[in-house]
Design a protein around this motif. Structure first.
Motif, PDB file in Angstrom:
ATOM      1  N   ASN A   3       0.888  -1.090   0.061  1.00 29.29           N
ATOM      2  CA  ASN A   3      -0.006   0.006   0.051  1.00 29.29           C
ATOM      3  C   ASN A   3       0.859   1.297   0.088  1.00 29.29           C
ATOM      4  O   ASN A   3       0.328   2.290   0.223  1.00 29.29           O
ATOM      5  CB  ASN A   3      -0.852   0.117   1.256  1.00 29.29           C
ATOM      6  N   GLN A   4       2.134   1.137  -0.296  1.00 31.99           N
ATOM      7  CA  GLN A   4       2.833   2.180  -0.308  1.00 31.99           C
ATOM      8  C   GLN A   4       2.659   3.090  -1.447  1.00 31.99           C
ATOM      9  O   GLN A   4       2.305   2.719  -2.567  1.00 31.99           O
ATOM     10  CB  GLN A   4       4.428   1.904  -0.300  1.00 31.99           C
ATOM     11  N   THR A   5       2.555   4.568  -1.229  1.00 33.61           N
ATOM     12  CA  THR A   5       2.286   5.574  -2.161  1.00 33.61           C
ATOM     13  C   THR A   5       3.513   5.580  -3.050  1.00 33.61           C
ATOM     14  O   THR A   5       4.634   6.137  -2.337  1.00 33.61           O
ATOM     15  CB  THR A   5       1.667   6.878  -1.812  1.00 33.61           C
ATOM     16  N   VAL A   6       3.330   5.935  -4.345  1.00 38.16           N
ATOM     17  CA  VAL A   6       4.356   6.057  -5.209  1.00 38.16           C
ATOM     18  C   VAL A   6       4.041   7.439  -6.143  1.00 38.16           C
ATOM     19  O   VAL A   6       3.087   7.575  -6.382  1.00 38.16           O
ATOM     20  CB  VAL A   6       4.938   4.890  -6.093  1.00 38.16           C
ATOM     21  N   ASN A   7       5.286   7.918  -6.375  1.00 38.84           N
ATOM     22  CA  ASN A   7       5.259   9.167  -7.433  1.00 38.84           C
ATOM     23  C   ASN A   7       5.219   8.816  -9.062  1.00 38.84           C
ATOM     24  O   ASN A   7       6.021   7.853  -9.509  1.00 38.84           O
ATOM     25  CB  ASN A   7       6.061  10.120  -7.031  1.00 38.84           C
ATOM     26  N   ILE A   8       4.225   9.340  -9.735  1.00 40.15           N
ATOM     27  CA  ILE A   8       4.131   9.073 -11.063  1.00 40.15           C
ATOM     28  C   ILE A   8       4.141  10.354 -11.575  1.00 40.15           C
ATOM     29  O   ILE A   8       3.143  11.238 -11.312  1.00 40.15           O
ATOM     30  CB  ILE A   8       2.898   8.107 -11.491  1.00 40.15           C
ATOM     31  N   LEU A   9       5.061  10.836 -12.652  1.00 36.48           N
ATOM     32  CA  LEU A   9       5.026  12.120 -13.299  1.00 36.48           C
ATOM     33  C   LEU A   9       4.363  12.162 -14.676  1.00 36.48           C
ATOM     34  O   LEU A   9       4.579  11.229 -15.585  1.00 36.48           O
ATOM     35  CB  LEU A   9       6.597  12.293 -13.451  1.00 36.48           C
ATOM     36  N   LEU A  10       3.452  13.128 -14.700  1.00 36.22           N
ATOM     37  CA  LEU A  10       2.702  13.073 -16.092  1.00 36.22           C
ATOM     38  C   LEU A  10       3.053  14.563 -16.647  1.00 36.22           C
ATOM     39  O   LEU A  10       2.908  15.575 -16.077  1.00 36.22           O
ATOM     40  CB  LEU A  10       1.203  13.045 -15.735  1.00 36.22           C
ATOM     41  N   VAL A  11       3.644  14.459 -17.871  1.00 32.95           N
ATOM     42  CA  VAL A  11       4.161  15.458 -18.769  1.00 32.95           C
ATOM     43  C   VAL A  11       3.508  15.634 -19.918  1.00 32.95           C
ATOM     44  O   VAL A  11       3.428  14.792 -20.736  1.00 32.95           O
ATOM     45  CB  VAL A  11       5.754  15.279 -19.048  1.00 32.95           C
ATOM     46  N   ASP A  12       2.743  16.887 -19.963  1.00 33.37           N
ATOM     47  CA  ASP A  12       1.964  17.301 -21.145  1.00 33.37           C
ATOM     48  C   ASP A  12       1.559  18.743 -21.365  1.00 33.37           C
ATOM     49  O   ASP A  12       1.401  19.232 -20.054  1.00 33.37           O
ATOM     50  CB  ASP A  12       0.678  16.430 -21.363  1.00 33.37           C
ATOM     51  N   ASP A  13       1.818  19.399 -22.488  1.00 31.94           N
ATOM     52  CA  ASP A  13       1.730  20.801 -22.509  1.00 31.94           C
ATOM     53  C   ASP A  13       0.064  21.159 -22.325  1.00 31.94           C
ATOM     54  O   ASP A  13      -0.316  22.250 -22.330  1.00 31.94           O
ATOM     55  CB  ASP A  13       2.494  21.259 -23.647  1.00 31.94           C
ATOM     56  N   ARG A  14      -0.810  20.072 -22.566  1.00 35.30           N
ATOM     57  CA  ARG A  14      -2.163  20.237 -22.454  1.00 35.30           C
ATOM     58  C   ARG A  14      -2.882  19.969 -21.490  1.00 35.30           C
ATOM     59  O   ARG A  14      -2.657  18.758 -20.927  1.00 35.30           O
ATOM     60  CB  ARG A  14      -2.730  19.616 -23.743  1.00 35.30           C
ATOM     61  N   GLU A  15      -3.652  20.717 -20.958  1.00 38.16           N
ATOM     62  CA  GLU A  15      -4.410  20.402 -19.617  1.00 38.16           C
ATOM     63  C   GLU A  15      -5.423  19.302 -19.603  1.00 38.16           C
ATOM     64  O   GLU A  15      -5.292  18.343 -18.683  1.00 38.16           O
ATOM     65  CB  GLU A  15      -5.121  21.639 -18.644  1.00 38.16           C
ATOM     66  N   GLU A  16      -5.952  19.234 -20.799  1.00 38.91           N
ATOM     67  CA  GLU A  16      -7.098  18.272 -20.990  1.00 38.91           C
ATOM     68  C   GLU A  16      -6.371  16.968 -21.092  1.00 38.91           C
ATOM     69  O   GLU A  16      -6.988  15.914 -20.551  1.00 38.91           O
ATOM     70  CB  GLU A  16      -7.928  18.486 -22.089  1.00 38.91           C
ATOM     71  N   ASN A  17      -5.262  16.878 -21.521  1.00 40.40           N
ATOM     72  CA  ASN A  17      -4.714  15.391 -21.664  1.00 40.40           C
ATOM     73  C   ASN A  17      -4.048  15.112 -20.389  1.00 40.40           C
ATOM     74  O   ASN A  17      -4.043  13.784 -19.865  1.00 40.40           O
ATOM     75  CB  ASN A  17      -3.196  15.693 -22.410  1.00 40.40           C
ATOM     76  N   LEU A  18      -3.431  15.965 -19.545  1.00 38.45           N
ATOM     77  CA  LEU A  18      -3.358  15.526 -18.205  1.00 38.45           C
ATOM     78  C   LEU A  18      -4.421  15.067 -17.184  1.00 38.45           C
ATOM     79  O   LEU A  18      -4.358  13.987 -16.456  1.00 38.45           O
ATOM     80  CB  LEU A  18      -2.518  16.670 -17.576  1.00 38.45           C
ATOM     81  N   ILE A  19      -5.576  15.594 -17.487  1.00 37.76           N
ATOM     82  CA  ILE A  19      -6.600  15.398 -16.859  1.00 37.76           C
ATOM     83  C   ILE A  19      -7.258  14.185 -17.171  1.00 37.76           C
ATOM     84  O   ILE A  19      -7.738  13.228 -16.076  1.00 37.76           O
ATOM     85  CB  ILE A  19      -8.034  16.417 -17.112  1.00 37.76           C
ATOM     86  N   ALA A  20      -7.155  13.796 -18.362  1.00 39.76           N
ATOM     87  CA  ALA A  20      -7.460  12.423 -18.921  1.00 39.76           C
ATOM     88  C   ALA A  20      -6.719  11.148 -18.126  1.00 39.76           C
ATOM     89  O   ALA A  20      -6.950  10.268 -17.775  1.00 39.76           O
ATOM     90  CB  ALA A  20      -7.465  12.411 -20.307  1.00 39.76           C
ATOM     91  N   LEU A  21      -5.292  11.600 -18.164  1.00 42.46           N
ATOM     92  CA  LEU A  21      -4.299  10.459 -17.401  1.00 42.46           C
ATOM     93  C   LEU A  21      -4.589  10.408 -16.193  1.00 42.46           C
ATOM     94  O   LEU A  21      -4.564   9.398 -15.662  1.00 42.46           O
ATOM     95  CB  LEU A  21      -2.852  11.080 -17.657  1.00 42.46           C
ATOM     96  N   GLU A  22      -5.056  11.579 -15.369  1.00 45.99           N
ATOM     97  CA  GLU A  22      -5.145  11.698 -13.930  1.00 45.99           C
ATOM     98  C   GLU A  22      -6.521  10.689 -13.806  1.00 45.99           C
ATOM     99  O   GLU A  22      -6.753   9.882 -12.993  1.00 45.99           O
ATOM    100  CB  GLU A  22      -5.671  12.825 -13.481  1.00 45.99           C
ATOM    101  N   ALA A  23      -7.517  10.803 -14.593  1.00 43.31           N
ATOM    102  CA  ALA A  23      -8.664   9.935 -14.412  1.00 43.31           C
ATOM    103  C   ALA A  23      -8.699   8.522 -14.581  1.00 43.31           C
ATOM    104  O   ALA A  23      -9.034   7.693 -13.723  1.00 43.31           O
ATOM    105  CB  ALA A  23      -9.826  10.314 -15.513  1.00 43.31           C
ATOM    106  N   VAL A  24      -7.534   8.017 -15.378  1.00 42.37           N
ATOM    107  CA  VAL A  24      -7.222   6.689 -15.837  1.00 42.37           C
ATOM    108  C   VAL A  24      -6.419   6.191 -14.572  1.00 42.37           C
ATOM    109  O   VAL A  24      -6.694   4.956 -14.030  1.00 42.37           O
ATOM    110  CB  VAL A  24      -6.232   6.647 -17.039  1.00 42.37           C
ATOM    111  N   LEU A  25      -5.648   7.071 -13.888  1.00 42.41           N
ATOM    112  CA  LEU A  25      -4.597   6.310 -12.619  1.00 42.41           C
ATOM    113  C   LEU A  25      -5.042   6.632 -11.682  1.00 42.41           C
ATOM    114  O   LEU A  25      -4.445   6.253 -10.401  1.00 42.41           O
ATOM    115  CB  LEU A  25      -3.277   6.674 -13.137  1.00 42.41           C
ATOM    116  N   SER A  26      -6.194   7.524 -11.087  1.00 44.19           N
ATOM    117  CA  SER A  26      -6.495   8.229  -9.902  1.00 44.19           C
ATOM    118  C   SER A  26      -6.759   7.147  -8.844  1.00 44.19           C
ATOM    119  O   SER A  26      -6.637   7.303  -7.720  1.00 44.19           O
ATOM    120  CB  SER A  26      -7.465   9.114  -9.814  1.00 44.19           C
ATOM    121  N   ALA A  27      -7.731   6.053  -9.542  1.00 43.24           N
ATOM    122  CA  ALA A  27      -8.051   5.000  -8.709  1.00 43.24           C
ATOM    123  C   ALA A  27      -7.033   4.172  -7.791  1.00 43.24           C
ATOM    124  O   ALA A  27      -7.385   3.668  -6.872  1.00 43.24           O
ATOM    125  CB  ALA A  27      -9.200   4.097  -9.275  1.00 43.24           C
TER     126      ALA A  27
END
Length: 544
Positions: A3-27
């Motif tokens: 259950n250890q929390t790990v860091n994942i870096l999301l890099v994109d110049d478009r906010e909507e793409n970052l929001i989409a990636l957050e939605a996929v991995l946020s669970a």
């Protein structure tokens, strides 16, 4: 550490793409950090430790390729997995360039959220396993130092005791008072010796690694801690200690270990070997040896760690990467063939309708074009799983059909095919695609038959677990050398004179798409066993 929390870096110049990636991995139990440019990503990399970096290619300023290069140049971050996700850079040159600058994967938008989640989960699992191994290494180093100190203290006390005994023996003519004093000193030295031995025993018993002691010129172990009992899946220490050492080491590794022990000075060595548990299970283990004196005799202090899951994890990731690369190449080739094939089929049909020619020839041409199209479709299966229709399949019917189909070829080789099951298979079902499962089973039975040139018996064993069926294909053929066993299933690798090297690779791909596993165990002169695990059918079963 699960259950250890790990860091994942999301890099994109478009906010909507970052929001989409957050939605996929946020669970998941992930700490998602967003960067809007290559420069910002580099700043985060300097400050934080990341398990995975997911990055766009086309960005203003420093693009994804240049950012990946800079990350790889830094020693601390040169092994961090990088996944490129892009909608623009889809050419083969850009994809190959992405892998050349250090990417572990290259995904084209729009992407499949489930596939991305599985890939990220796998990389995070490897990152957590690595952290766990590092922590274990620190613990082992600590215990090793403590054991060494205890051992040194034990030797010092033994030497003191020996000197004391010799000194007092020469002074036996002294008075009773002096003799009593000497006896008291000896008892004090014995007490210290016992305390040192007790400390050594406690450290050994509480070690997270399996600890065994083997005396020189002895074919059984003299000591084992509780961790060792669990490693060998025994009921008690006595079960392991009464077993000959040769029975606890895989026959394929025993001679290699004995030869290595003779070559190494003073019995100090580190190696990997296969061990045989009390229930017959074979595990991969790392063995470290340190010489010591045990109960007055020369002996070896063995520290053993189970690395079976670690090796399987590495092999799975390597196999997945290879299948991904070959799949992308196969998809590209198939796409380029289908375009001219469509035109060729259309003009052939047009010529047949407009010209007075032999229609039998035209039908043959169209049939062969359809066959080429079918082969191209098989190539596309290597690129990504199709949305095929999974359904309930009777396992018993499939195996009976396979045996009936392959009996003709088996008779030519003088081979008998035998089905073994602890219970009736008439009402046992799996969830999958019947033609694909048959394709895998036929390939495995065919390989087993061809391995026995002098005849023999192919045994198909079926065992039912709580959630999976395990189907084993066992032959008595010549076997496969250990050094090439790990290469089976790699693209274009084959041991046959006329093989293509694609059969086993397609089998691995089909079984993986059915959420199953396929393992191969073999040794020269001992035949081969292929174990296929497939999930049982239930109403809740869903496979994507």
């Amino acid at each position: 550490m699960k259950n250890q929390t790990v860091n994942i870096l999301l890099v994109d110049d478009r906010e909507e793409n970052l929001i989409a990636l957050e939605a996929v991995l946020s669970a998941k139990n992930y700490n998602l950090i967003k960067a809007y440019s290559g420069e910002e990503a580099l700043k985060y990399v300097l400050k934080e430790e990341f398990a995975v970096i997911i990055m766009d290619v086309q960005m203003p300023g420093i693009n994804g390729f240049e950012t990946a290069k800079m990350i790889r140049k830094r020693k601390k971050t040169q092994n961090v997995p990088i996944i490129f996700i892009t909608a623009l850079s889809q050419t083969v040159e850009n994809i190959l360039h992405g892998y050349s600058v250090g990417a572990i994967d290259y995904i084209i938008k729009p992407f499949d959220a489930l596939i991305l989640t599985y890939k990220v989960d796998g990389l995070v699992a490897m990152y957590l396993n690595k952290k766990k191994v590092e922590e274990q290494a620190k613990t082992i180093a600590k215990y090793t130092n403590e054991l060494a100190e205890a051992y040194r203290a034990l030797q010092i006390n033994e030497e003191k005791l020996e000197a004391l005994v010799k000194e007092r023996t020469n002074e036996l003519s002294l008075t009773n008072e002096k003799l009593l004093r000497e006896i008291n000193e000896k008892e004090a030295a014995m007490l210290k010796l016992e305390e040192s031995e007790e400390k050594y025993r406690q450290l050994t018993e509480e070690s997270p690694m399996a600890i065994l002691v083997k005396k020189d010129h002895c074919d059984t172990y003299s000591f084992i801690n509780q961790t060792g009992v669990q490693l060998f899946k025994a009921n008690s220490k006595e079960d392991v200690l009464k077993q000959p050492i040769k029975k606890l080491i895989h026959p394929g590794d025993y001679e290699r270990i004995e030869k290595l022990k003779e070559e190494r000075e003073k019995g100090q060595f580190t190696l990997e070997a296969r061990l045989v548990c009390m229930n017959g299970e074979v595990i991969d283990a790392e063995v470290k040896s340190i010489p010591l004196i045990y109960k007055g005799e020369q002996a070896l202090h063995l520290m053993i760690r189970d690395i079976t899951e670690l090796k399987r994890s590495r092999e799975f990731m390597q196999q997945s990467e290879k299948l991904t690369v070959v799949g992308e190449l196969a998809a590209g080739i198939a796409h380029e063939i289908r375009n001219p094939l469509t035109s060729l089929k259309g003009f052939t049909q047009l010529l047949g309708d407009q010209m007075d020619c032999n229609h039998e020839y035209m039908d043959i041409m169209i049939t062969e074009i359809e066959r080429i199209n079918t082969i191209v479709g098989e190539l596309l299966l290597l690129a990504k799983p199709s949305k095929l229709e999974f359904k309930q399949i009777n396992l018993g019917d499939i195996l009976e059909n396979i045996i009936t189909l392959m009996n003709a070829q088996a008779n030519l080789y003088g081979v008998k095919i035998k089905l073994e099951s602890s219970q009736s298979l008439s009402d046992r079902y799996i969830f999958g695609i019947e033609d694909k499962i048959k394709q895998v089973f036929i390939n495995l039975v065919k390989n087993a038959i061809e391995s026995m040139e002098d005849g023999g018996e192919v045994i198909i064993q079926v065992m039912e677990g709580e959630k999976y069926f395990e189907i084993k294909f066992i032959d008595g053929g010549c076997g496969i050398p250990r050094e090439i066993l790990s290469k089976l299933g790699q693209p274009f690798f084959t041991t046959k004179d006329r093989g293509t090297g694609l059969g086993l690779m397609v089998c691995y791909s089909i079984i993986e798409s059915h959420h199953g596993t396929m393992l191969i165990d073999s040794a020269c002169g001992q035949g081969t066993t292929v174990s296929v695990s497939l999930p049982l059918f239930c109403t809740e079963t869903v496979i994507y």
